[in-house]
Scaffold this motif. Structure first.
Motif, PDB file in Angstrom:
ATOM      1  N   GLU A 177       0.886  -1.319   0.028  1.00 56.52           N
ATOM      2  CA  GLU A 177       0.019  -0.262   0.086  1.00 56.52           C
ATOM      3  C   GLU A 177       0.847   1.160   0.007  1.00 56.52           C
ATOM      4  O   GLU A 177       1.732   1.433   0.758  1.00 56.52           O
ATOM      5  CB  GLU A 177      -0.979   0.159   1.109  1.00 56.52           C
ATOM      6  CG  GLU A 177      -1.842   1.078   1.451  1.00 56.52           C
ATOM      7  CD  GLU A 177      -2.948   1.025   0.253  1.00 56.52           C
ATOM      8  OE1 GLU A 177      -3.050   0.366  -0.497  1.00 56.52           O
ATOM      9  OE2 GLU A 177      -3.923   2.124   0.613  1.00 56.52           O
ATOM     10  N   GLU A 198     -14.406  -3.851   6.093  1.00 54.51           N
ATOM     11  CA  GLU A 198     -13.591  -4.999   5.982  1.00 54.51           C
ATOM     12  C   GLU A 198     -14.127  -6.184   5.865  1.00 54.51           C
ATOM     13  O   GLU A 198     -14.946  -6.550   6.764  1.00 54.51           O
ATOM     14  CB  GLU A 198     -12.591  -4.519   7.183  1.00 54.51           C
ATOM     15  CG  GLU A 198     -11.228  -5.601   7.113  1.00 54.51           C
ATOM     16  CD  GLU A 198     -10.117  -5.128   8.322  1.00 54.51           C
ATOM     17  OE1 GLU A 198     -10.394  -4.328   8.811  1.00 54.51           O
ATOM     18  OE2 GLU A 198      -9.341  -5.759   8.578  1.00 54.51           O
ATOM     19  N   ARG A 255      -7.530 -13.584   5.976  1.00 49.09           N
ATOM     20  CA  ARG A 255      -7.242 -12.663   4.882  1.00 49.09           C
ATOM     21  C   ARG A 255      -8.121 -11.635   4.955  1.00 49.09           C
ATOM     22  O   ARG A 255      -9.565 -12.017   5.413  1.00 49.09           O
ATOM     23  CB  ARG A 255      -7.349 -13.649   3.564  1.00 49.09           C
ATOM     24  CG  ARG A 255      -7.103 -12.871   2.222  1.00 49.09           C
ATOM     25  CD  ARG A 255      -7.055 -14.023   1.009  1.00 49.09           C
ATOM     26  NE  ARG A 255      -6.688 -13.484  -0.198  1.00 49.09           N
ATOM     27  CZ  ARG A 255      -5.838 -13.272  -0.757  1.00 49.09           C
ATOM     28  NH1 ARG A 255      -4.669 -13.636  -0.414  1.00 49.09           N
ATOM     29  NH2 ARG A 255      -5.958 -13.075  -2.044  1.00 49.09           N
ATOM     30  N   ASP A 267      -7.469  -1.312   0.111  1.00 50.06           N
ATOM     31  CA  ASP A 267      -6.013  -1.159   0.791  1.00 50.06           C
ATOM     32  C   ASP A 267      -5.401  -2.530   0.225  1.00 50.06           C
ATOM     33  O   ASP A 267      -5.822  -3.623   0.474  1.00 50.06           O
ATOM     34  CB  ASP A 267      -6.241  -1.241   2.229  1.00 50.06           C
ATOM     35  CG  ASP A 267      -4.886  -0.998   3.017  1.00 50.06           C
ATOM     36  OD1 ASP A 267      -3.833  -1.039   2.500  1.00 50.06           O
ATOM     37  OD2 ASP A 267      -4.960  -0.270   4.283  1.00 50.06           O
ATOM     38  N   SER A 310      -2.376  -3.279   1.425  1.00 53.85           N
ATOM     39  CA  SER A 310      -1.963  -3.964   2.798  1.00 53.85           C
ATOM     40  C   SER A 310      -3.130  -4.475   3.356  1.00 53.85           C
ATOM     41  O   SER A 310      -4.111  -4.158   3.168  1.00 53.85           O
ATOM     42  CB  SER A 310      -1.128  -2.883   3.531  1.00 53.85           C
ATOM     43  OG  SER A 310      -2.061  -2.197   4.429  1.00 53.85           O
ATOM     44  N   PRO A 311      -2.564  -5.244   4.725  1.00 51.62           N
ATOM     45  CA  PRO A 311      -3.742  -5.830   5.372  1.00 51.62           C
ATOM     46  C   PRO A 311      -4.393  -4.438   6.248  1.00 51.62           C
ATOM     47  O   PRO A 311      -5.524  -4.935   7.099  1.00 51.62           O
ATOM     48  CB  PRO A 311      -2.923  -6.658   6.457  1.00 51.62           C
ATOM     49  CG  PRO A 311      -1.430  -6.863   5.788  1.00 51.62           C
ATOM     50  CD  PRO A 311      -1.415  -5.868   5.165  1.00 51.62           C
ATOM     51  N   CYS A 312      -3.980  -3.303   6.312  1.00 58.62           N
ATOM     52  CA  CYS A 312      -4.627  -2.102   6.948  1.00 58.62           C
ATOM     53  C   CYS A 312      -4.306  -2.142   8.306  1.00 58.62           C
ATOM     54  O   CYS A 312      -4.894  -3.087   9.213  1.00 58.62           O
ATOM     55  CB  CYS A 312      -5.969  -1.972   6.789  1.00 58.62           C
ATOM     56  SG  CYS A 312      -7.006  -0.456   7.130  1.00 58.62           S
ATOM     57  N   SER A 325      -3.317  -9.913   3.485  1.00 57.87           N
ATOM     58  CA  SER A 325      -4.024  -8.767   2.753  1.00 57.87           C
ATOM     59  C   SER A 325      -4.569  -9.382   1.537  1.00 57.87           C
ATOM     60  O   SER A 325      -4.260 -10.624   1.259  1.00 57.87           O
ATOM     61  CB  SER A 325      -3.077  -7.762   2.297  1.00 57.87           C
ATOM     62  OG  SER A 325      -2.238  -8.194   1.372  1.00 57.87           O
TER      63      SER A 325
END
Ligand code: PYC
Length: 316
Positions: A19, A215, A228, A239, A241-243, A270
């Motif tokens: 991200e 999410e 995930r 996002d 990334s996994p945030c 992610s």
């Protein structure tokens, strides 16, 4: 006074687990205000064109998160930071904080070890590890309301948790909807429909705050992850990334449901297969999320704004 982009703006680009973060180093007038929060509020309305110009096309794209370095609130903080994206000024940003720490290290302003930063939603900390990874200490996270149901066009009843992790999140699962990167356009459509339903039904965070992140969770595809996710950011971007704030909100919700012990590791994958590792620390009545990930510097440059360019304030 509304500021138009005119002077060159110095930036450093990085990505955190995929991200992007664009740290503004110079050229952006220091916003007025006695705190980082006051500076962010002073920019609302007045600095929108600068915000859009820095992150949006043609100089960026809708997934870029900007980070403006401003004077900190605390003497022990190395900097204050105001995060922003294509549509909004953010409270906190986990991947962005990791990107800021890597950027400060790249500039030689910090070395490995602890560092303090001030954000509009409170003080955060980080540790820059010797291997380049960064662990952030986020603002307190909590589950606001569990098992909230909304009727979503095309999906029926969707039930999830409203939680805070530095931003407001609706956390849910959609059984039968695989979290595949190839299906990201459909995942964007579904999460946007959920956010629209939350708005329509007046489902908010505390004090009526808008829930601007949605999410989705599903089974992990890598053996070293617990779940995930797919995260809709404010606006129309997801996002990569996994945030960081989403992982924080998720850990607080899991703990409230009795599914994550204090100090136990939560490994969040992610939508692109990258990973954050997190855990919760208890501080009196508060739960402090820690999130670890890695950022890489991808560029350094000067954004230029030709007064004759009709798109110098970004394509919005
Ligand atoms: O990492 O907290 C985060 C984040 C928020 C929006 C995009 N990334």
């Amino acid at each position: 006074m509304r500021l138009e982009p005119r002077e060159p703006i110095e930036v450093i680009d990085s990505h955190t687990e995929g991200e992007p973060t664009r740290v503004v180093l110079g050229g952006w007038p220091v916003p007025a205000g006695a705190s980082v929060l006051a500076r962010r509020e002073a920019m609302r309305g007045a600095h929108e064109a600068l915000r859009r110009a820095v992150v949006l096309e043609p100089r960026g794209h809708d997934a870029v998160v900007g980070a403006l370095l401003v004077p900190p609130d605390r003497a022990e903080a190395v900097s204050g930071v105001v995060f922003f994206n294509d549509v909004a000024w953010l409270g906190m940003c986990g991947h962005g904080t990791i990107g800021v720490v890597r950027t400060l290290a790249h500039l030689g302003r910090i070395g490995p070890g602890p560092v303090e930063l001030d954000t509009p939603v409170g003080p955060v900390g980080a540790i820059l590890h010797d291997d380049g990874a960064v662990t952030i200490r986020n603002v307190p996270a909590w589950l606001e309301r569990g098992d909230v149901s909304v009727e979503v066009d095309g999906l029926g009843t969707v039930t999830g948790d409203v939680a805070w992790g530095g931003n407001w999140f609706f956390l849910t699962e959609l059984p039968g909807v695989p979290l595949d990167f190839a299906d990201r356009a459909e995942l964007l459509r579904l999460t946007t429909a959920i956010r629209t339903a939350l708005r329509r039904d007046g489902v908010t965070g505390r004090d009526g705050a808008e829930i601007d992140h949605v999410e989705l969770f599903g089974p992990p595809t890598r053996p070293d992850a617990d779940a995930r996710n797919f995260v809709l950011c404010p606006g129309a971007a997801y996002d990569r990334s996994p945030c960081g704030t989403g992982t924080s909100a998720k850990m607080a919700a899991l703990h409230a449901h009795g599914r994550l012990a204090i100090g136990a590791e939560w490994r969040q994958e992610s939508i692109i297969g990258s990973r954050f590792t997190g855990w919760l620390e208890r501080h009196g009545e508060e739960f402090i999320p820690h999130v670890r990930g890695t950022a890489f510097i991808t560029g350094r440059g000067t954004l230029l704004f030709d007064p004759a360019d009709p798109f110098r304030s970004g394509i919005a």
